[in-house]
Design an enzyme around this catalytic site. Structure first.
Site, PDB file in Angstrom:
ATOM      1  N   HIS A  82       5.324 -10.987  14.642  1.00  0.00           N
ATOM      2  CA  HIS A  82       5.116 -12.429  14.776  1.00  0.00           C
ATOM      3  C   HIS A  82       5.855 -12.968  15.996  1.00  0.00           C
ATOM      4  CE1 HIS A  82       3.317 -12.504  10.775  1.00  0.00           C
ATOM      5  NE2 HIS A  82       4.256 -11.634  10.446  1.00  0.00           N
ATOM      6  N   ASN A 129       3.074  10.380   0.410  1.00  0.00           N
ATOM      7  CA  ASN A 129       3.485  10.250  -0.981  1.00  0.00           C
ATOM      8  C   ASN A 129       3.199   8.839  -1.492  1.00  0.00           C
ATOM      9  OD1 ASN A 129       4.820  10.850  -3.471  1.00  0.00           O
ATOM     10  ND2 ASN A 129       6.155  12.272  -2.371  1.00  0.00           N
TER      11      ASN A 129
END
Length: 186
Positions: A113, A83
């Site tokens: 990270h 969607n």
């Protein structure tokens, strides 16, 4: 080892590398065209999606806007639907099985990270692949974090944050997501 090879191997890499920057720019240009192409132009959209994704079948539908990092690291099975507003950060491979439906504003994020602040401040990052099995449904505003694997026939409730992997035939929901119901196949 190239930065691209490091990235795909899940090692620390420099995303500002010239090759990676060029690959991301190529994906951005393809996305710009896709996101501006009328939904009525079905064949054109299918062609653009085939150019963008690593692999897919003919029976997929992506509502615009759609965003990703590279596109080529995304592999979707037959009868796939996403969607509006889906974001897939495909720094590592993302594999989504057949008959999968993704609600609006879903984020699938392989990028992560380092915890070390010096490495993080230097711009280094790494990624963990994501796998979503067959017959899964992700409700609106779901977030799938790096390294997650969802088994077959998993339903993820709207707004959930999935931080770990789950087996087959489950409904999961919450932040962090937890099992709400088991044995969906019976």
């Amino acid at each position: 080892m190239s930065e691209l090879s490091k990235m795909l191997a899940g090692q620390l890499y420099d995303p500002s590398n010239v090759q990676l920057t060029a690959l991301r720019m190529d994906a951005r240009l393809k996305l710009e065209t896709l996101n501006q192409t009328s939904m009525a132009q079905v064949e054109t959209r299918q062609h653009l999606i085939k150019q963008l994704l690593g692999s897919s079948t003919e029976r997929i539908h992506i509502e615009s806007p759609f965003h990703c990092d590279y596109g080529e690291n995304i592999h979707v099975g037959d009868n796939f639907y996403t969607n509006f507003g889906c974001v897939i950060l495909d720094v590592a491979e993302v594999r989504i099985g057949k008959n999968c439906f993704i609600g609006p504003q879903v984020g699938i994020y392989t990028a992560t990270h380092p915890l070390d602040p010096v490495k993080r401040a230097n711009g280094l990052e790494y990624a963990k692949p994501i796998t979503i099995g067959d017959d899964c449904w992700l409700g609106g505003h779901v977030t799938i974090n790096p390294g997650v694997t969802l088994g077959n026939n998993v339903i993820v409730g709207a707004g959930s944050v999935v931080t770990k992997s789950f087996a087959d035939n489950l409904i999961i929901a919450g932040n962090p997501a937890r099992v709400i119901k088991t044995n969906l196949a019976t």
